[in-house]
Design an enzyme around this catalytic site. Sequence first.
Site, mmCIF file in Angstrom:
data_model
loop_
_atom_site.group_PDB
_atom_site.id
_atom_site.type_symbol
_atom_site.label_atom_id
_atom_site.label_comp_id
_atom_site.label_asym_id
_atom_site.label_seq_id
_atom_site.Cartn_x
_atom_site.Cartn_y
_atom_site.Cartn_z
ATOM 1 N N ASP A 178 0.809 -1.213 0.000
ATOM 2 C CA ASP A 178 0.000 0.000 0.000
ATOM 3 C C ASP A 178 0.843 1.264 0.000
ATOM 4 O O ASP A 178 1.990 1.247 0.442
ATOM 5 C CB ASP A 178 -0.778 0.025 1.321
ATOM 6 C CG ASP A 178 -2.258 -0.111 1.093
ATOM 7 O OD1 ASP A 178 -2.663 -0.250 -0.057
ATOM 8 O OD2 ASP A 178 -2.995 -0.065 2.093
ATOM 9 N N LYS A 187 -4.667 2.616 -2.558
ATOM 10 C CA LYS A 187 -5.504 3.802 -2.691
ATOM 11 C C LYS A 187 -5.044 4.850 -1.701
ATOM 12 O O LYS A 187 -4.662 4.555 -0.597
ATOM 13 C CB LYS A 187 -6.961 3.437 -2.432
ATOM 14 C CG LYS A 187 -7.521 2.512 -3.491
ATOM 15 C CD LYS A 187 -8.969 2.207 -3.238
ATOM 16 C CE LYS A 187 -9.844 3.372 -3.568
ATOM 17 N NZ LYS A 187 -10.038 3.575 -4.997
ATOM 18 N N MET A 217 -8.118 9.724 8.408
ATOM 19 C CA MET A 217 -8.482 10.414 7.153
ATOM 20 C C MET A 217 -9.416 11.598 7.406
ATOM 21 O O MET A 217 -10.384 11.808 6.671
ATOM 22 C CB MET A 217 -9.161 9.403 6.193
ATOM 23 C CG MET A 217 -8.260 8.237 5.845
ATOM 24 S SD MET A 217 -9.074 6.954 4.878
ATOM 25 C CE MET A 217 -9.909 6.012 6.160
#
Length: 251
Positions: free
Chosen positions: A42, A64, A179
């Site tokens: 990742d 992502k 996030m």
Amino acid sequence: MSKLPIFESGAVWLVGAGPGDPGLLTLHAVNALKQADVIIYDALVNVEVLEWARPDAEQIKLGKRGGMPSPKQAEITAKLIGFAQAGKRVLRLKGGDPYMFGRGGEEALALAAANIPVRVIPGITAGIGGLAYAGIPVTHRDINQSVTFLTGHDHRGLTPGRIDWAAIAKGSGMIVMYMAVKHIGEIATALIAAGRPADDPVTVVKNATMPDMQVLETTLENAARDIAKSGIGSPAIISIGRGNLLRKDLT
Ligand code: SAH
């Protein structure tokens, strides 16, 4: 490490790499790195951990990342399945813990549906280990008996609509947000409207556990302004609650 499992050909291991500091890898993660034929990692994984990999292992960065062009989840799972069906030992390496806001569940389900043997190796999540490095215990007797892990955006990049802000404002001693830098203004407004004190302490920890870790202390009402002013960006964990006050004695 004789008692650690053998990585069978055609299997996929979904492994948490922890928040960054390579010392936070598990023995299972190192064992996986030493055996894998293909490592698909990742965007948030600290590449230093790849030093444990076999020199001939194929290493592919694929993940992502909020706000940046990134591969579709379906492409990632198709790749995992393709390599496994070709008889490779496939290591899917994810930042933190694979099942904490890491789409690990989606990948595991897709692999299970394709009848591919999957093993999950948990990792230290940024919202616990990262905060610990910043001097913040996520629970503390007498301060908070509960902690809530939240994502700051949904799959469309918006503030998540399905979160019950009122319940969290009242019921969660410590709120740990992943996030959330982009939407902190809206989130803080929602929490204050739902009864959370405007002066509740907030800590923002960027690049937690890494040598360039940055920490910003603020309050709920000032969080958006202070974050914008400081320029602190992603990846960051934001913790909200009185437990943040312990850091003055723990750093
Ligand atoms: N599975 C990961 C989380 C993936 S979601 C885990 O368990 O930690 C990605 C978010 O995790 C980032 O936007 C950030 O909020 C957080 N994050 C991951 N690594 C981090 C780090 N080293 N420092 C601060 N935040 C981090």
